[in-house]
Motif scaffolding. Structure first.
Motif, PDB file in Angstrom:
ATOM      1  N   MET A   1       0.825  -1.095   0.010  1.00  0.00           N
ATOM      2  CA  MET A   1      -0.018   0.204  -0.093  1.00  0.00           C
ATOM      3  C   MET A   1       1.094   1.236  -0.096  1.00  0.00           C
ATOM      4  O   MET A   1       1.951   1.432   0.775  1.00  0.00           O
ATOM      5  CB  MET A   1      -0.893   0.204   1.257  1.00  0.00           C
ATOM      6  N   ALA A   2       0.619   2.373  -1.026  1.00  0.00           N
ATOM      7  CA  ALA A   2       1.300   3.472  -0.887  1.00  0.00           C
ATOM      8  C   ALA A   2       1.381   3.957   0.309  1.00  0.00           C
ATOM      9  O   ALA A   2       0.372   4.455   1.099  1.00  0.00           O
ATOM     10  CB  ALA A   2       0.820   4.352  -1.954  1.00  0.00           C
ATOM     11  N   ARG A   3       2.627   4.717   0.833  1.00  0.00           N
ATOM     12  CA  ARG A   3       2.770   5.327   1.964  1.00  0.00           C
ATOM     13  C   ARG A   3       3.374   6.818   1.995  1.00  0.00           C
ATOM     14  O   ARG A   3       3.712   7.265   3.165  1.00  0.00           O
ATOM     15  CB  ARG A   3       3.824   4.253   2.923  1.00  0.00           C
ATOM     16  N   GLY A   4       3.785   7.114   0.560  1.00  0.00           N
ATOM     17  CA  GLY A   4       3.979   8.484   0.560  1.00  0.00           C
ATOM     18  C   GLY A   4       3.877   8.908  -0.898  1.00  0.00           C
ATOM     19  O   GLY A   4       3.571   8.363  -1.481  1.00  0.00           O
ATOM     20  N   PRO A   5       4.339  10.079  -1.031  1.00  0.00           N
ATOM     21  CA  PRO A   5       4.006  10.902  -2.270  1.00  0.00           C
ATOM     22  C   PRO A   5       5.113   9.830  -3.570  1.00  0.00           C
ATOM     23  O   PRO A   5       6.090   9.562  -3.438  1.00  0.00           O
ATOM     24  CB  PRO A   5       4.517  12.061  -2.093  1.00  0.00           C
ATOM     25  N   GLY A   6       4.267   9.790  -4.668  1.00  0.00           N
ATOM     26  CA  GLY A   6       5.134   8.991  -5.855  1.00  0.00           C
ATOM     27  C   GLY A   6       5.085   7.409  -5.656  1.00  0.00           C
ATOM     28  O   GLY A   6       5.364   6.575  -6.442  1.00  0.00           O
ATOM     29  N   GLN A   7       4.503   6.906  -4.493  1.00  0.00           N
ATOM     30  CA  GLN A   7       4.526   5.356  -4.347  1.00  0.00           C
ATOM     31  C   GLN A   7       3.166   4.872  -4.925  1.00  0.00           C
ATOM     32  O   GLN A   7       2.232   5.591  -5.268  1.00  0.00           O
ATOM     33  CB  GLN A   7       4.598   5.042  -2.683  1.00  0.00           C
ATOM     34  N   LEU A   8       3.156   3.508  -5.154  1.00  0.00           N
ATOM     35  CA  LEU A   8       2.144   2.673  -5.711  1.00  0.00           C
ATOM     36  C   LEU A   8       1.640   1.940  -5.000  1.00  0.00           C
ATOM     37  O   LEU A   8       2.311   1.419  -4.116  1.00  0.00           O
ATOM     38  CB  LEU A   8       2.634   1.938  -7.112  1.00  0.00           C
ATOM     39  N   THR A   9       0.465   1.472  -5.125  1.00  0.00           N
ATOM     40  CA  THR A   9      -0.468   0.577  -4.394  1.00  0.00           C
ATOM     41  C   THR A   9      -0.542  -0.846  -5.386  1.00  0.00           C
ATOM     42  O   THR A   9      -1.046  -0.672  -6.387  1.00  0.00           O
ATOM     43  CB  THR A   9      -1.774   0.939  -4.003  1.00  0.00           C
ATOM     44  N   VAL A  10       0.018  -1.867  -5.024  1.00  0.00           N
ATOM     45  CA  VAL A  10       0.084  -3.083  -5.968  1.00  0.00           C
ATOM     46  C   VAL A  10      -0.051  -4.400  -5.120  1.00  0.00           C
ATOM     47  O   VAL A  10       0.507  -4.431  -4.186  1.00  0.00           O
ATOM     48  CB  VAL A  10       1.772  -3.242  -6.571  1.00  0.00           C
ATOM     49  N   PRO A  11      -1.171  -4.996  -5.865  1.00  0.00           N
ATOM     50  CA  PRO A  11      -1.473  -6.225  -5.189  1.00  0.00           C
ATOM     51  C   PRO A  11      -0.224  -7.295  -5.333  1.00  0.00           C
ATOM     52  O   PRO A  11       0.683  -7.075  -6.132  1.00  0.00           O
ATOM     53  CB  PRO A  11      -2.681  -6.755  -6.006  1.00  0.00           C
TER      54      PRO A  11
ATOM     55  N   ILE B   1       6.941   0.465 -13.356  1.00  0.00           N
ATOM     56  CA  ILE B   1       5.832   0.960 -13.948  1.00  0.00           C
ATOM     57  C   ILE B   1       4.633  -0.249 -13.831  1.00  0.00           C
ATOM     58  O   ILE B   1       5.017  -1.371 -14.321  1.00  0.00           O
ATOM     59  CB  ILE B   1       6.145   1.044 -15.535  1.00  0.00           C
ATOM     60  N   TYR B   2       3.542  -0.134 -13.542  1.00  0.00           N
ATOM     61  CA  TYR B   2       2.611  -1.085 -13.267  1.00  0.00           C
ATOM     62  C   TYR B   2       1.076  -0.324 -13.837  1.00  0.00           C
ATOM     63  O   TYR B   2       0.817   0.715 -13.321  1.00  0.00           O
ATOM     64  CB  TYR B   2       2.250  -1.233 -11.631  1.00  0.00           C
ATOM     65  N   ASP B   3       0.620  -0.992 -14.623  1.00  0.00           N
ATOM     66  CA  ASP B   3      -0.960  -0.376 -14.975  1.00  0.00           C
ATOM     67  C   ASP B   3      -0.757   0.939 -15.710  1.00  0.00           C
ATOM     68  O   ASP B   3      -1.816   1.658 -15.301  1.00  0.00           O
ATOM     69  CB  ASP B   3      -1.978  -0.510 -14.039  1.00  0.00           C
ATOM     70  N   GLY B   4       0.259   1.138 -16.352  1.00  0.00           N
ATOM     71  CA  GLY B   4       0.402   2.337 -17.058  1.00  0.00           C
ATOM     72  C   GLY B   4       0.760   3.558 -16.326  1.00  0.00           C
ATOM     73  O   GLY B   4       0.824   4.556 -16.746  1.00  0.00           O
ATOM     74  N   GLN B   5       1.087   3.219 -15.031  1.00  0.00           N
ATOM     75  CA  GLN B   5       1.548   4.398 -14.000  1.00  0.00           C
ATOM     76  C   GLN B   5       2.741   3.947 -13.524  1.00  0.00           C
ATOM     77  O   GLN B   5       3.239   2.765 -13.387  1.00  0.00           O
ATOM     78  CB  GLN B   5       0.549   4.248 -12.926  1.00  0.00           C
ATOM     79  N   ARG B   6       3.637   5.087 -13.438  1.00  0.00           N
ATOM     80  CA  ARG B   6       5.187   4.941 -12.946  1.00  0.00           C
ATOM     81  C   ARG B   6       5.212   5.536 -11.452  1.00  0.00           C
ATOM     82  O   ARG B   6       4.600   6.391 -11.243  1.00  0.00           O
ATOM     83  CB  ARG B   6       6.294   5.955 -13.888  1.00  0.00           C
ATOM     84  N   GLY B   7       5.800   4.749 -10.687  1.00  0.00           N
ATOM     85  CA  GLY B   7       5.861   5.080  -9.171  1.00  0.00           C
ATOM     86  C   GLY B   7       6.741   4.260  -8.538  1.00  0.00           C
ATOM     87  O   GLY B   7       7.658   3.758  -9.083  1.00  0.00           O
ATOM     88  N   LEU B   8       6.985   4.284  -7.230  1.00  0.00           N
ATOM     89  CA  LEU B   8       7.991   3.732  -6.416  1.00  0.00           C
ATOM     90  C   LEU B   8       7.436   2.628  -5.883  1.00  0.00           C
ATOM     91  O   LEU B   8       6.140   2.496  -5.033  1.00  0.00           O
ATOM     92  CB  LEU B   8       8.473   4.800  -5.384  1.00  0.00           C
ATOM     93  N   LEU B   9       8.153   1.445  -5.630  1.00  0.00           N
ATOM     94  CA  LEU B   9       8.024   0.396  -4.596  1.00  0.00           C
ATOM     95  C   LEU B   9       9.050  -0.148  -4.116  1.00  0.00           C
ATOM     96  O   LEU B   9      10.388   0.077  -4.481  1.00  0.00           O
ATOM     97  CB  LEU B   9       7.462  -1.023  -5.728  1.00  0.00           C
TER      98      LEU B   9
END
Length: 377
Positions: free
Chosen positions: A281-291, A311-319
């Motif tokens: 679960m995203a916990r900060g700015p720029g992070q992604l929520t991924v199952p 990149i997940y589901d067309g979005q770029r973010g941090l994990l």
């Protein structure tokens, strides 16, 4: 600056271009239109010949210019002076002044040529115009125009005094020279005292000239533009990274097929596709929520905070990088196509639908001529 030492008559007819001279110059220099680059190349070649003291070659290059400027004409006169051809030098200076009637150094140079030819009144007139075009300035630096020469007002007065000496007007020569001694500028100290002593002993003064080999030069920036340049440069191999394609470099066009771009890899360890071990679960700015179990594309390396750009589901973010493990993206033969659907889709490979065929209703039976009367006996 005072002109009281000079006569009132200031005939400037030699500085003007008559109809005859204009017709002659038109035939000589306007036979064809010349590009500025061509003029610049000939001008530069002539300057190089002047530096080598090759006066005939310099003249040949200057004479090839179909539309000369005042500066190239001044250079032509300088070459003729170096060769001792005063008549041709005088004609070139006439054309120079016709091109630029305010070029004080041209009047200064032509006045000296007039003195050498014994045309004293015309020489004195040239020095008057040279002094006038200095506009009460102590010095004019022609460096910006490409001439490495500074014309000082005391030099103009010195040459005017030399004219008076040759005319035998020694008192007038002394007065002009004393006026020149009050002017500022280098080189006038010792020479001025020696000149005054020569006048006292009634010895004529030699006129000053622009030094031999000092000519107008084209701008260095313009000359550099004449050299051919490779604006494209040399080809370099670059890397391009997009989702579902980790190939870097150049290769022949790959045949496209319905589906998604797939990286050319030998195994999961070479792929940039990663699988998320547990949900996040995203916990900060720029992070992604991924199952958990989702497959993502690794876009960037791990940063200082232990986060990786994906990149997940067309979005770029941090994990968190600790949650990622390599995923095998190969599809076995005979199995259902399980290729990853998160990438750049290709154009659809299905054929477009054809026009539907219309269903015609049964045709009515043809009627005879007497069909309407079939019920009548």
């Amino acid at each position: 600056m005072s002109y009281s030492h000079f006569p009132v008559s200031t005939d400037r007819s030699r500085g003007r271009e008559t109809n005859t001279d204009r017709t002659h110059s038109s035939r000589s220099f306007r036979n064809k239109r010349m590009l500025y680059t061509e003029l610049l190349q000939l001008w530069q070649n002539s300057v190089e010949a002047v530096d080598a003291k090759d006066w005939p070659t310099a003249l040949a290059k200057l004479n090839e210019i179909s539309e000369p400027t005042s500066r190239t004409l001044f250079n032509t006169a300088s070459c003729y002076l170096a060769l001792g051809q005063l008549d041709l030098a005088l004609k070139a200076l006439d054309l120079t002044i016709a091109k630029d009637e305010r070029l004080a150094v041209a009047f200064f140079q032509r006045g000296a040529v007039m003195m050498e030819m014994g045309r004293l009144e015309e020489a004195l007139s040239d020095y008057i115009w040279a002094q006038k075009h200095m506009r009460e300035n102590v010095v004019i630096d022609y460096k910006q125009l490409g001439l490495r020469f500074k014309l000082y007002s005391w030099q103009v007065l010195y040459n005017a005094a030399a004219v008076y000496c040759q005319m035998g007007q020694w008192e007038q020569a002394r007065d002009v020279l004393q006026s020149a001694s009050q002017e500022k500028g280098p080189g006038r100290g010792g020479s001025m005292e020696a000149a005054l002593e020569s006048i006292r002993s009634k010895q004529a003064l030699d006129p000053l000239l622009v030094p031999e080999g000092v000519v107008f030069r084209p701008r260095k920036q313009d000359v550099e533009q004449l050299q051919q340049r490779d604006f494209l440069g040399k080809a370099t191999v670059i890397s391009s990274m997009i989702p579902n394609d980790d190939f870097g470099g150049f290769e022949p066009l790959r045949q496209q097929k319905p589906g998604f771009y797939e990286p050319n890899v030998d195994g999961a360890q070479d792929s940039r596709y990663m699988q998320v071990r547990v949900p996040y679960m995203a916990r900060g700015p720029g992070q992604l929520t991924v199952p958990g179990g989702a497959t993502v594309f690794l876009f960037g390396e791990e940063n200082r905070d232990g986060m990786a750009t994906v990149i997940y589901d067309g979005q770029r973010g941090l994990l968190p990088a600790s949650l990622l493990e390599p995923a095998d993206v190969k599809t076995s033969k005979g199995k259902k196509d399980t290729r990853i659907s998160s990438g750049i889709p290709l154009p659809p490979g299905l054929k477009p639908p054809t026009r539907p065929q219309s269903q015609h209703s049964p045709a009515a039976p043809p009627q005879g001529k007497n069909h309407s009367h079939s019920g009548l006996s």
